[in-house]
Design a protein around this motif. Structure first.
Motif, PDB file in Angstrom:
ATOM      1  N   TYR A 281      58.782 -71.958 -47.627  1.00 11.30           N
ATOM      2  CA  TYR A 281      58.884 -70.793 -48.503  1.00 11.30           C
ATOM      3  C   TYR A 281      60.121 -70.008 -48.102  1.00 11.30           C
ATOM      4  N   GLU A 282      60.557 -69.125 -48.994  1.00 13.50           N
ATOM      5  CA  GLU A 282      61.709 -68.294 -48.685  1.00 13.50           C
ATOM      6  C   GLU A 282      61.510 -66.910 -49.296  1.00 13.50           C
ATOM      7  N   ILE A 283      61.681 -65.896 -48.454  1.00 17.37           N
ATOM      8  CA  ILE A 283      61.695 -64.520 -48.923  1.00 17.37           C
ATOM      9  C   ILE A 283      63.156 -64.143 -49.123  1.00 17.37           C
ATOM     10  N   VAL A 284      63.472 -63.594 -50.288  1.00 19.39           N
ATOM     11  CA  VAL A 284      64.836 -63.197 -50.624  1.00 19.39           C
ATOM     12  C   VAL A 284      64.857 -61.681 -50.799  1.00 19.39           C
ATOM     13  N   LEU A 285      65.762 -61.022 -50.084  1.00 16.89           N
ATOM     14  CA  LEU A 285      65.909 -59.564 -50.163  1.00 16.89           C
ATOM     15  C   LEU A 285      67.287 -59.244 -50.721  1.00 16.89           C
ATOM     16  N   HIS A 286      67.348 -58.391 -51.718  1.00 14.58           N
ATOM     17  CA  HIS A 286      68.609 -57.998 -52.350  1.00 14.58           C
ATOM     18  C   HIS A 286      69.147 -56.755 -51.641  1.00 14.58           C
ATOM     19  N   THR A 287      69.783 -56.987 -50.488  1.00  8.49           N
ATOM     20  CA  THR A 287      70.179 -55.896 -49.603  1.00  8.49           C
ATOM     21  C   THR A 287      71.368 -55.086 -50.117  1.00  8.49           C
ATOM     22  N   LYS A 288      72.364 -55.723 -50.692  1.00  9.25           N
ATOM     23  CA  LYS A 288      73.530 -54.969 -51.178  1.00  9.25           C
ATOM     24  C   LYS A 288      73.119 -54.012 -52.288  1.00  9.25           C
ATOM     25  N   ALA A 289      72.328 -54.477 -53.225  1.00  9.68           N
ATOM     26  CA  ALA A 289      71.844 -53.614 -54.308  1.00  9.68           C
ATOM     27  C   ALA A 289      71.001 -52.472 -53.743  1.00  9.68           C
ATOM     28  N   TYR A 290      70.198 -52.765 -52.735  1.00  7.42           N
ATOM     29  CA  TYR A 290      69.384 -51.731 -52.096  1.00  7.42           C
ATOM     30  C   TYR A 290      70.270 -50.654 -51.485  1.00  7.42           C
ATOM     31  N   TYR A 291      71.262 -51.066 -50.689  1.00  2.00           N
ATOM     32  CA  TYR A 291      72.132 -50.073 -50.054  1.00  2.00           C
ATOM     33  C   TYR A 291      72.964 -49.305 -51.086  1.00  2.00           C
TER      34      TYR A 291
ATOM     35  N   GLN B   9      69.121 -46.651 -41.516  1.00  2.00           N
ATOM     36  CA  GLN B   9      68.717 -45.312 -41.922  1.00  2.00           C
ATOM     37  C   GLN B   9      67.469 -44.839 -41.179  1.00  2.00           C
ATOM     38  N   GLY B  10      66.856 -45.746 -40.423  1.00  2.00           N
ATOM     39  CA  GLY B  10      65.652 -45.387 -39.677  1.00  2.00           C
ATOM     40  C   GLY B  10      64.459 -45.122 -40.567  1.00  2.00           C
ATOM     41  N   LEU B  11      64.366 -45.877 -41.677  1.00  4.33           N
ATOM     42  CA  LEU B  11      63.310 -45.664 -42.663  1.00  4.33           C
ATOM     43  C   LEU B  11      62.778 -46.991 -43.183  1.00  4.33           C
ATOM     44  N   PRO B  12      61.571 -46.979 -43.759  1.00  3.24           N
ATOM     45  CA  PRO B  12      61.146 -48.163 -44.503  1.00  3.24           C
ATOM     46  C   PRO B  12      62.103 -48.363 -45.681  1.00  3.24           C
ATOM     47  N   ALA B  13      62.320 -49.599 -46.068  1.00  5.70           N
ATOM     48  CA  ALA B  13      63.236 -49.920 -47.173  1.00  5.70           C
ATOM     49  C   ALA B  13      62.477 -49.872 -48.495  1.00  5.70           C
ATOM     50  N   GLY B  14      62.255 -48.675 -49.000  1.00  8.22           N
ATOM     51  CA  GLY B  14      61.583 -48.489 -50.280  1.00  8.22           C
ATOM     52  C   GLY B  14      62.510 -48.813 -51.434  1.00  8.22           C
ATOM     53  N   GLY B  15      62.004 -49.543 -52.423  1.00  6.75           N
ATOM     54  CA  GLY B  15      62.766 -49.854 -53.620  1.00  6.75           C
ATOM     55  C   GLY B  15      63.631 -51.091 -53.533  1.00  6.75           C
ATOM     56  N   ILE B  16      63.535 -51.840 -52.437  1.00  6.85           N
ATOM     57  CA  ILE B  16      64.331 -53.064 -52.327  1.00  6.85           C
ATOM     58  C   ILE B  16      63.659 -54.188 -53.127  1.00  6.85           C
TER      59      ILE B  16
ATOM     60  N   ILE C 292      77.502 -56.993 -45.409  1.00  2.92           N
ATOM     61  CA  ILE C 292      78.101 -58.331 -45.399  1.00  2.92           C
ATOM     62  C   ILE C 292      77.116 -59.417 -45.834  1.00  2.92           C
ATOM     63  N   PHE C 293      75.839 -59.095 -45.847  1.00  2.88           N
ATOM     64  CA  PHE C 293      74.824 -60.024 -46.354  1.00  2.88           C
ATOM     65  C   PHE C 293      74.260 -59.412 -47.633  1.00  2.88           C
ATOM     66  N   PRO C 294      74.857 -59.687 -48.791  1.00  3.83           N
ATOM     67  CA  PRO C 294      74.369 -59.072 -50.021  1.00  3.83           C
ATOM     68  C   PRO C 294      72.942 -59.505 -50.372  1.00  3.83           C
ATOM     69  N   VAL C 295      72.586 -60.679 -49.906  1.00  4.98           N
ATOM     70  CA  VAL C 295      71.232 -61.207 -50.082  1.00  4.98           C
ATOM     71  C   VAL C 295      70.805 -61.800 -48.745  1.00  4.98           C
ATOM     72  N   ALA C 296      69.655 -61.378 -48.257  1.00  7.43           N
ATOM     73  CA  ALA C 296      69.106 -61.946 -47.016  1.00  7.43           C
ATOM     74  C   ALA C 296      68.008 -62.926 -47.390  1.00  7.43           C
ATOM     75  N   ARG C 297      68.111 -64.137 -46.861  1.00  2.00           N
ATOM     76  CA  ARG C 297      67.119 -65.184 -47.144  1.00  2.00           C
ATOM     77  C   ARG C 297      66.407 -65.546 -45.848  1.00  2.00           C
ATOM     78  N   VAL C 298      65.091 -65.467 -45.890  1.00  2.00           N
ATOM     79  CA  VAL C 298      64.280 -65.786 -44.719  1.00  2.00           C
ATOM     80  C   VAL C 298      63.416 -66.987 -45.088  1.00  2.00           C
TER      81      VAL C 298
END
Length: 120
Positions: free
Chosen positions: A64-74, A15-22, A86-92
């Motif tokens: 450590y692991e950062i977990v992002l809930h990407t499917k819920a965000y989108y 979307q070319g934006l910061p991911a607010g609300g993720i 395709i990655f409902p959760v991104a783990r870094v």
């Protein structure tokens, strides 16, 4: 010794934006023990959590692991990309070598990919 911190910045390249609300979580992974959650929060409109992910916790050497809930965000951003995610959760997962340093881990997301790096 001065204690460091862990921060992140999530950018939505689709979307070319910061991911607010993720929803973002920080987990501490300790060998031979159950992982434990250090932080759970949502990013602000600038794609950054309201405070460092490690706020109120001593940073230690280790995994450590950062977990992002990407499917819920989108799904929450209008559903345009949620079916394509395709990655409902991104783990870094990353390693802290020196707990006195600042570990800034920006993450770039799209419905079909994510990339992380150590920022400054």
């Amino acid at each position: 010794m001065m204690s460091g911190c862990i921060t992140t910045h999530i950018l939505d390249l689709a979307q070319g934006l910061p991911a607010g609300g993720i929803e973002v979580e920080l987990w501490r992974l300790v060998p031979q023990r159950e992982p434990y959650r250090v932080c759970k929060c949502r990013t602000g409109p600038d794609g950054r959590p309201p405070q460092p992910l490690s706020e109120g916790h001593a940073i230690e050497t280790g995994e450590y692991e950062i977990v992002l809930h990407t499917k819920a965000y989108y799904a929450a951003t209008g559903g345009l990309f949620s079916a394509e995610t395709i990655f409902p959760v991104a783990r870094v997962r990353f390693h802290i070598n020196d707990p006195s340093q600042h570990y800034h881990i920006p993450v770039l997301i799209t419905p079909s990919s994510f990339t992380a790096y150590r920022g400054s």
